[in-house]
Scaffold this active site. Structure first.
Site, mmCIF file in Angstrom:
data_model
loop_
_atom_site.group_PDB
_atom_site.id
_atom_site.type_symbol
_atom_site.label_atom_id
_atom_site.label_comp_id
_atom_site.label_asym_id
_atom_site.label_seq_id
_atom_site.Cartn_x
_atom_site.Cartn_y
_atom_site.Cartn_z
ATOM 1 N N ASP A 66 -22.682 -6.664 39.158
ATOM 2 C CA ASP A 66 -21.851 -7.617 38.444
ATOM 3 C C ASP A 66 -21.098 -8.557 39.385
ATOM 4 O O ASP A 66 -20.329 -8.118 40.249
ATOM 5 C CB ASP A 66 -20.845 -6.877 37.552
ATOM 6 C CG ASP A 66 -21.502 -6.249 36.333
ATOM 7 O OD1 ASP A 66 -22.496 -6.808 35.843
ATOM 8 O OD2 ASP A 66 -21.008 -5.202 35.875
ATOM 9 N N HIS A 112 -27.578 -2.040 38.331
ATOM 10 C CA HIS A 112 -27.859 -1.564 36.980
ATOM 11 C C HIS A 112 -28.768 -2.541 36.247
ATOM 12 O O HIS A 112 -28.894 -3.709 36.624
ATOM 13 C CB HIS A 112 -26.575 -1.292 36.193
ATOM 14 C CG HIS A 112 -25.710 -2.495 35.959
ATOM 15 N ND1 HIS A 112 -24.909 -3.038 36.940
ATOM 16 C CD2 HIS A 112 -25.514 -3.262 34.864
ATOM 17 C CE1 HIS A 112 -24.251 -4.077 36.461
ATOM 18 N NE2 HIS A 112 -24.610 -4.245 35.194
ATOM 19 N N HIS A 150 -29.221 -5.916 38.858
ATOM 20 C CA HIS A 150 -28.149 -6.767 39.378
ATOM 21 C C HIS A 150 -26.909 -5.924 39.670
ATOM 22 O O HIS A 150 -26.826 -4.745 39.315
ATOM 23 C CB HIS A 150 -27.801 -7.883 38.387
ATOM 24 C CG HIS A 150 -27.223 -7.404 37.098
ATOM 25 N ND1 HIS A 150 -27.967 -6.767 36.130
ATOM 26 C CD2 HIS A 150 -25.946 -7.456 36.608
ATOM 27 C CE1 HIS A 150 -27.203 -6.471 35.105
ATOM 28 N NE2 HIS A 150 -25.974 -6.858 35.364
ATOM 29 N N ARG A 182 -17.114 -3.963 27.203
ATOM 30 C CA ARG A 182 -17.185 -3.903 28.664
ATOM 31 C C ARG A 182 -15.844 -4.264 29.284
ATOM 32 O O ARG A 182 -15.181 -5.201 28.854
ATOM 33 C CB ARG A 182 -18.260 -4.851 29.197
ATOM 34 C CG ARG A 182 -18.406 -4.786 30.709
ATOM 35 C CD ARG A 182 -19.607 -5.577 31.200
ATOM 36 N NE ARG A 182 -19.371 -7.013 31.183
ATOM 37 C CZ ARG A 182 -20.171 -7.904 31.778
ATOM 38 N NH1 ARG A 182 -21.273 -7.489 32.388
ATOM 39 N NH2 ARG A 182 -19.895 -9.192 31.728
#
Length: 285
Positions: free
Chosen positions: A104, A256, A102, A271
């Site tokens: 983000d 990723h 995917h 994150r």
């Protein structure tokens, strides 16, 4: 392109240092060496980091034990912060965050420009992250398919079943009509990276639902081909985490995937998502 570590003596906390860039894959990924991210550096240091980030798609740092304030200060040298959060998988859980290819949040009009992931606790084995470069993936397409894709747009939306994504059971596959009815932004299928000026294949399996004006069934054959193409080994690099490791990837050009092979162990990451802008369409080759 590589930079050697250069140190200017007597410059205090603003020491003029440039990192060494060590490519770790044939087409994507590089390790940044010679910096302590808890320190402050002059603008040219961050310019070198940003250039490597744009050139290699994803960059990595080792042995960076940063506080929350230090992580935030580092991130703000590249863009405003959109989101800060903890990603955690505990020993009793069987699913993890991001276990399929995917990019983000492409379901938003302005997806994050980049993502930083800081490792706090890692399993004794497993838990790697894989990254795939969509600039080299585009370059490897035939000229005819490139001409077909440039100028097309696709709907990006999130049709996952809320509340089930990271539980013990897998979410049910959405019905075709849910893909057809899903609402989201229209992004170019091929974008132009604003810094490297390379064309990028800008679709991903998680959020790209269908092509503009096409149904899901009509789109699926070509989408599956592009998804399979983008995940080929030659476009992929794999990173093994240790406490203190940092990965910083460019959402404008990289997929990723978090490998879920560490059941019974804990993995804790911090994150940071960086504020982005709307993707820019490429012009016909």
């Amino acid at each position: 392109m590589r930079w050697r570590l250069l140190t200017a003596e007597g410059a205090g906390t603003m020491a003029a240092e440039l990192p060494e860039i060590r490519p770790i894959g044939g087409l994507i990924g590089a390790e940044i060496c010679g910096l302590d991210l808890s320190r402050d550096y002059p603008d040219k240091t961050f310019e070198a980091i940003r250039q490597a980030w744009a050139e290699y798609g994803v960059i990595f740092f080792r042995d960076q034990y940063l506080t929350a304030d230090q992580r935030e200060r580092f991130a703000r040298r590249f863009a405003d912060i959109r989101t800060m959060q903890e990603l955690r998988k505990d020993p009793e859980q069987t699913r993890n965050v991001g276990e399929s290819w995917h990019v983000d949040m492409t379901c938003f009009d302005e997806p994050p420009v980049g993502t930083m992931l800081f490792a706090e606790e890692c399993p004794s084995r497993g838990g790697d992250t894989m990254f795939a470069g969509m600039a080299p993936a585009y370059d490897a397409l035939s000229d005819g398919l490139k001409r077909t894709l440039v100028g097309m747009r696709a709907v990006h939306a999130n049709v996952r079943k809320l509340g089930l994504s990271y539980e013990r059971t897998s979410p049910p596959e959405p019905a075709v009509h849910e893909y057809d009815e899903a609402q989201g932004p229209l992004h170019p299928v091929v974008t132009r990276h604003p810094e490297s000026r390379r064309n990028v294949l800008y679709v991903n399996p998680e959020y790209t639902m269908r092509f503009e004006g096409w149904t899901r069934r009509e789109s699926l054959g070509l989408l599956r081909y592009l998804f399979d193409h983008g995940g080929q080994p030659e476009f992929v690099t794999r990173f093994s985490w240790e406490p203190g490791s940092v990965a910083f990837w460019d959402n404008r050009q990289v997929w990723h995937l978090a490998v879920n092979d560490y059941h019974g162990m804990r993995r804790v990451m911090k994150r940071i998502l960086l504020q982005g802008t709307a993707p820019v369409a490429a012009e016909n080759p």
